[in-house]
Structures are given as C-alpha cells and as structure tokens.
Design a protein around this motif. Structure first.
Motif, PDB file in Angstrom:
ATOM      1  N   LYS A  43       0.843  -1.195  -0.111  1.00  0.00           N
ATOM      2  CA  LYS A  43       0.010   0.033  -0.069  1.00  0.00           C
ATOM      3  C   LYS A  43       0.798   1.285   0.083  1.00  0.00           C
ATOM      4  O   LYS A  43       0.208   2.382  -0.090  1.00  0.00           O
ATOM      5  CB  LYS A  43      -0.966   0.020   1.127  1.00  0.00           C
ATOM      6  N   TYR A  44       2.038   1.109   0.152  1.00  0.00           N
ATOM      7  CA  TYR A  44       2.977   2.461   0.388  1.00  0.00           C
ATOM      8  C   TYR A  44       3.644   2.636  -1.135  1.00  0.00           C
ATOM      9  O   TYR A  44       4.146   3.621  -1.144  1.00  0.00           O
ATOM     10  CB  TYR A  44       4.190   2.175   1.321  1.00  0.00           C
ATOM     11  N   ASN A  45       3.387   1.579  -2.082  1.00  0.00           N
ATOM     12  CA  ASN A  45       4.002   1.906  -3.458  1.00  0.00           C
ATOM     13  C   ASN A  45       2.996   1.745  -4.282  1.00  0.00           C
ATOM     14  O   ASN A  45       2.925   0.087  -4.719  1.00  0.00           O
ATOM     15  CB  ASN A  45       5.421   1.432  -3.572  1.00  0.00           C
ATOM     16  N   LEU A  46       2.126   2.544  -4.670  1.00  0.00           N
ATOM     17  CA  LEU A  46       1.039   2.077  -5.636  1.00  0.00           C
ATOM     18  C   LEU A  46       1.337   2.239  -7.287  1.00  0.00           C
ATOM     19  O   LEU A  46       0.369   2.512  -8.158  1.00  0.00           O
ATOM     20  CB  LEU A  46      -0.242   2.994  -5.399  1.00  0.00           C
ATOM     21  N   ASP A  47       2.485   2.661  -7.472  1.00  0.00           N
ATOM     22  CA  ASP A  47       2.983   3.167  -9.141  1.00  0.00           C
ATOM     23  C   ASP A  47       2.915   1.859  -9.688  1.00  0.00           C
ATOM     24  O   ASP A  47       3.432   0.924  -9.517  1.00  0.00           O
ATOM     25  CB  ASP A  47       4.382   3.661  -8.755  1.00  0.00           C
ATOM     26  N   ARG A  76      -3.509  -1.842  -5.393  1.00  0.00           N
ATOM     27  CA  ARG A  76      -3.989  -0.964  -6.519  1.00  0.00           C
ATOM     28  C   ARG A  76      -4.831  -1.447  -7.566  1.00  0.00           C
ATOM     29  O   ARG A  76      -5.142  -0.871  -8.473  1.00  0.00           O
ATOM     30  CB  ARG A  76      -2.761  -0.343  -7.329  1.00  0.00           C
ATOM     31  N   VAL A  77      -5.589  -2.660  -7.375  1.00  0.00           N
ATOM     32  CA  VAL A  77      -6.359  -3.258  -8.403  1.00  0.00           C
ATOM     33  C   VAL A  77      -7.564  -1.962  -8.246  1.00  0.00           C
ATOM     34  O   VAL A  77      -8.206  -2.284  -9.568  1.00  0.00           O
ATOM     35  CB  VAL A  77      -6.904  -4.779  -7.758  1.00  0.00           C
ATOM     36  N   HIS A  78      -8.234  -1.774  -7.529  1.00  0.00           N
ATOM     37  CA  HIS A  78      -9.250  -0.761  -7.332  1.00  0.00           C
ATOM     38  C   HIS A  78      -9.129   0.446  -8.541  1.00  0.00           C
ATOM     39  O   HIS A  78      -9.904   0.865  -9.199  1.00  0.00           O
ATOM     40  CB  HIS A  78      -9.831  -0.254  -6.111  1.00  0.00           C
ATOM     41  N   TRP A  80      -7.806   0.036 -11.629  1.00  0.00           N
ATOM     42  CA  TRP A  80      -8.063  -0.462 -13.347  1.00  0.00           C
ATOM     43  C   TRP A  80      -9.068  -1.477 -13.249  1.00  0.00           C
ATOM     44  O   TRP A  80      -9.498  -1.934 -14.243  1.00  0.00           O
ATOM     45  CB  TRP A  80      -6.975  -0.991 -13.599  1.00  0.00           C
ATOM     46  N   TYR A  81      -9.643  -1.842 -12.182  1.00  0.00           N
ATOM     47  CA  TYR A  81     -10.781  -2.862 -12.137  1.00  0.00           C
ATOM     48  C   TYR A  81     -12.040  -2.664 -13.113  1.00  0.00           C
ATOM     49  O   TYR A  81     -12.437  -3.162 -13.772  1.00  0.00           O
ATOM     50  CB  TYR A  81     -11.198  -3.181 -10.477  1.00  0.00           C
ATOM     51  N   GLU A  82     -12.349  -1.437 -12.686  1.00  0.00           N
ATOM     52  CA  GLU A  82     -13.707  -0.832 -13.419  1.00  0.00           C
ATOM     53  C   GLU A  82     -13.442  -0.777 -15.063  1.00  0.00           C
ATOM     54  O   GLU A  82     -14.128  -1.174 -15.850  1.00  0.00           O
ATOM     55  CB  GLU A  82     -14.116   0.453 -12.823  1.00  0.00           C
ATOM     56  N   SER A  83     -12.191  -0.395 -15.693  1.00  0.00           N
ATOM     57  CA  SER A  83     -11.961  -0.378 -16.864  1.00  0.00           C
ATOM     58  C   SER A  83     -11.766  -1.696 -17.611  1.00  0.00           C
ATOM     59  O   SER A  83     -12.264  -1.789 -18.814  1.00  0.00           O
ATOM     60  CB  SER A  83     -10.657   0.472 -17.200  1.00  0.00           C
ATOM     61  N   LYS A  84     -11.401  -2.705 -17.059  1.00  0.00           N
ATOM     62  CA  LYS A  84     -11.243  -4.018 -17.256  1.00  0.00           C
ATOM     63  C   LYS A  84     -12.738  -4.753 -17.149  1.00  0.00           C
ATOM     64  O   LYS A  84     -12.961  -5.526 -17.951  1.00  0.00           O
ATOM     65  CB  LYS A  84     -10.043  -4.631 -16.595  1.00  0.00           C
ATOM     66  N   PRO A  91     -10.976  -0.475  -2.509  1.00  0.00           N
ATOM     67  CA  PRO A  91      -9.630  -0.820  -2.280  1.00  0.00           C
ATOM     68  C   PRO A  91      -9.624  -2.339  -1.356  1.00  0.00           C
ATOM     69  O   PRO A  91     -10.372  -2.324  -0.476  1.00  0.00           O
ATOM     70  CB  PRO A  91      -8.867   0.170  -1.595  1.00  0.00           C
ATOM     71  N   TYR A  92      -8.597  -3.309  -1.762  1.00  0.00           N
ATOM     72  CA  TYR A  92      -8.514  -4.226  -0.752  1.00  0.00           C
ATOM     73  C   TYR A  92      -7.697  -3.727   0.236  1.00  0.00           C
ATOM     74  O   TYR A  92      -6.794  -3.050   0.158  1.00  0.00           O
ATOM     75  CB  TYR A  92      -7.740  -5.213  -1.568  1.00  0.00           C
TER      76      TYR A  92
END
Length: 166
Positions: A43-47, A76-78, A80-84, A91-92
């Motif tokens: 969660k500290y590196n969402l890049d 960071r799944v949240h 891009w999830y909607e576009s896919k 967020p998890y």
C-alpha cells in the motif's frame, strides 16, 4: 537467485489450480497454464511502474522461464478494475481480502515459499473444490458472465471438471 521483497506475496490462482487439475487428470503439469500470477500487497507504493520493475527483476532471476509472469499489486487493483470488468470495487485491505474475492472457490488460492523452506498456503474456501475438480462461483465479486466464460473455457481443457451453475 532470490527476490526478497519487503512485503508478502503469493503465487496464485490459475497456475496453482491448473497444476493440481493436471496432476489429477494425468496431464503434463504445465498443460493449460497461460501465465503465473504473482500477487503482492504494497500500500506504500501504488505506482504501476513498480509492478513492471518487479516483473522484470523476477524475469531476470528466473532466466529462461517458459511462462509469462503476471505481477500485480493487490493494493492498486481498484484503480484499473472498472476499466477492465465494467464496475468499480473498493480497495482491498490486504492480500488475503483480494484472494477472498477471486472468481471461484477452487482458484482462490495462494502459495508462497517462506525463508525457512516451508510453504504458506492461503485458501479461504478450503481444498475440497480444488481437489474434487469442482468449479463453483465465488459471488463476492465476479459476475455471472465472467464466471460462465471462465468455467466454459476450463471445461474444454479439463473435461473432468464439474461446473456448478451460477
């Protein structure tokens, strides 16, 4: 030859499940595996570039590896999830809550090798469906359309599977 990330990770989903189905079915262990899913939670590196960097480092360490790697930070799944998949998700909160939401009870599994040589396995729905070759929807997140598409594809590769209807 070891990547030592400062976060927990799992090798999970299809690559684990398919290997077990292959063993039960008498197929070569690599049959039907399209990629190796490696999931982690940072969660500290969402890049997204950090995921790419980790993937490249793993590919370097593994050398001539016959499978494509799919490395994903579950924190960071949240993004891009909607576009896919067509709808947003929250967020998890951990790597385990991500695995909890994977599409089927048999594929919601993660395995990792610990420093002491022992394995940690996370399987929130147990092992019965996995070893009985039962594909059951995990309705926490997956849609009927995605579930049916995946289960139809798998049934073609592993005819012994029992597909539980939606």
């Amino acid at each position: 030859m070891q990547l030592d990330p400062p976060f927990e990770y799992y090798v999970g989903a299809g690559s684990v499940t398919n290997t077990i189905w292959n063993e039960i079915s008498g197929y070569p262990l690599e049959y039907g595996i399209s990629d190796i899913d490696i999931v982690y939670y940072d969660k500290y590196n969402l890049d997204v570039h950090h995921e790419t960097k980790l993937k490249k480092e793993l590919e370097r360490i593994l050398g001539d590896f016959s499978f494509k790697l799919d490395v994903k930070n579950q924190a960071r799944v949240h993004f891009w999830y909607e576009s896919k998949f067509g709808f947003p998700i929250k967020p998890y909160m951990s790597i385990e809550t991500a695995i909890d939401s994977w599409p089927t009870t048999a594929t919601a599994i993660g395995v990792r090798l610990e420093h002491n040589g022992l394995y940690t396995i996370y399987s929130p729905y147990g092992f019965n469906d996995l070893f009985s070759m039962v594909v059951r929807p995990n309705k926490l997140l997956v849609t009927q359309e995605i579930y049916e598409s995946k289960s139809t594809k798998w049934k073609e590769k592993w005819p012994l599977l029992e597909i539980i209807p939606w």
